[in-house]
Design an enzyme around this catalytic site. Sequence first.
Site, PDB file in Angstrom:
ATOM      1  N   ASP A 166      -5.526  -2.975  -2.435  1.00 56.29           N
ATOM      2  CA  ASP A 166      -6.953  -2.873  -2.813  1.00 56.29           C
ATOM      3  C   ASP A 166      -7.146  -3.297  -4.263  1.00 56.29           C
ATOM      4  O   ASP A 166      -8.066  -4.051  -4.594  1.00 56.29           O
ATOM      5  CB  ASP A 166      -7.500  -1.460  -2.545  1.00 56.29           C
ATOM      6  CG  ASP A 166      -6.621  -0.343  -3.086  1.00 56.29           C
ATOM      7  OD1 ASP A 166      -5.475  -0.612  -3.524  1.00 56.29           O
ATOM      8  OD2 ASP A 166      -7.080   0.818  -3.077  1.00 56.29           O
TER       9      ASP A 166
ATOM     10  N   LYS B  27       0.873  -1.178   0.000  1.00 55.38           N
ATOM     11  CA  LYS B  27       0.000   0.000   0.000  1.00 55.38           C
ATOM     12  C   LYS B  27       0.906   1.223   0.000  1.00 55.38           C
ATOM     13  O   LYS B  27       0.849   2.083   0.899  1.00 55.38           O
ATOM     14  CB  LYS B  27      -0.934  -0.067   1.230  1.00 55.38           C
ATOM     15  CG  LYS B  27      -2.035   0.980   1.257  1.00 55.38           C
ATOM     16  CD  LYS B  27      -3.141   0.758   0.229  1.00 55.38           C
ATOM     17  CE  LYS B  27      -4.124   1.918   0.258  1.00 55.38           C
ATOM     18  NZ  LYS B  27      -5.135   1.841  -0.816  1.00 55.38           N
TER      19      LYS B  27
END
Length: 365
Positions: free
Chosen positions: A223, A191
């Site tokens: 994600d 991330k």
Amino acid sequence: MTKHIVVMPGDGIGPEVVAQATQVLRVAAGKAGLPIALSEAIIGGGAYDRTGSPLPEQSLDAARKADAVLLGAVGGPKWDTLAFNLRPERGLLRLRAELDLFANLRPAAIYGDLVDASTLKREVVEGTDLMVIRELTGGIYFGEPRGPVQTAHGAGARNTMVYSEWEVERIMRVGFDIARKRRGRLCSVDKANVLEVSVMWRRIAEQVHKAHPDIVLEHLYVDNAAMQLIRSPRQFDTIVTGNLFGDILSDAAAMLTGSIGMLPSASIGERHALYEPVHGSAPDIAGQDKANPLATILSVGMMFRYTFNLPQVDEAIQAAVTDVLATHRTPDIHAAGKTLVGCREIGELVARRLADAPPIAVPAV
Ligand code: IPM
Ligand code: MG
């Protein structure tokens, strides 16, 4: 030469699935001419009930001395209200940490015609064959400081995501090595658009890549990786990621294969190894002979591949599982036209299929 294997059935469906897996383990070892000795140790809620600890010293000692550990599952509602450090999960986490099992391998592949058991469309999941490599002894699972805190606005709690460069380096090396034995592609998941830890993670990934120029390295944000796994899983070969992201992505990957009851895992360190299904203790179906033991049976296959260096035995176990699935199914993967069987029966079918299979050629050592 005898291989010592410590068996930790644990809680819930753990004992049922482990019973079937040890049966397959004995047959496989017999076929490969590998002398084995099994002993049992307690872990999890059951261990807490008997000793006041979810990982008694005796169990930890036994695991330390073993060539490999085979574990079922831990946890259940009965122990959910215990103090945090007494909960069954702490036993498992401590075992991983004490044995320094930093590399968790979770392969997600579709066995036989199980493609129709997935909740996703056949054309999406068909041909999926990927490996999630999850860092298992660091990151937010173990980072300090942790626990309750006073915030400016009252009581709160905190955890810390922290990795040292050497921790990222060693899991990356595992990632590149495994990618080389597979299809030569490694996807590092982080991330890095938000977390400093991930920026460092990405930098180390690039650095280790320099020593593995034959491997194609790409990076995805977690994600996006979650979305891509569901959208087109075939694009993935080997995924390497941190502890928390790997926990989440491996459950998602499991569903590509039809059921989390199918996903095995290996947790490997420099000196020790532990094999366990990815699924939990499923207390709702415990003791009813409904559990799917195939993830644990396939974990035994991984034990032969990674600890005993006998990949041909892993392949024979996988072939036996594929054969049995053509005709028989546990409730979690049941489909029209297949015979519905319980945990015990499907385990026996795999053991018998393996016993009847051609001899496994094992190179003399
Ligand atoms: C897993 C499990 C464990 C984890 C739990 C039981 C502590 O979900 O092995 O994926 O979070 O690592
Ligand atoms: Mg998990």
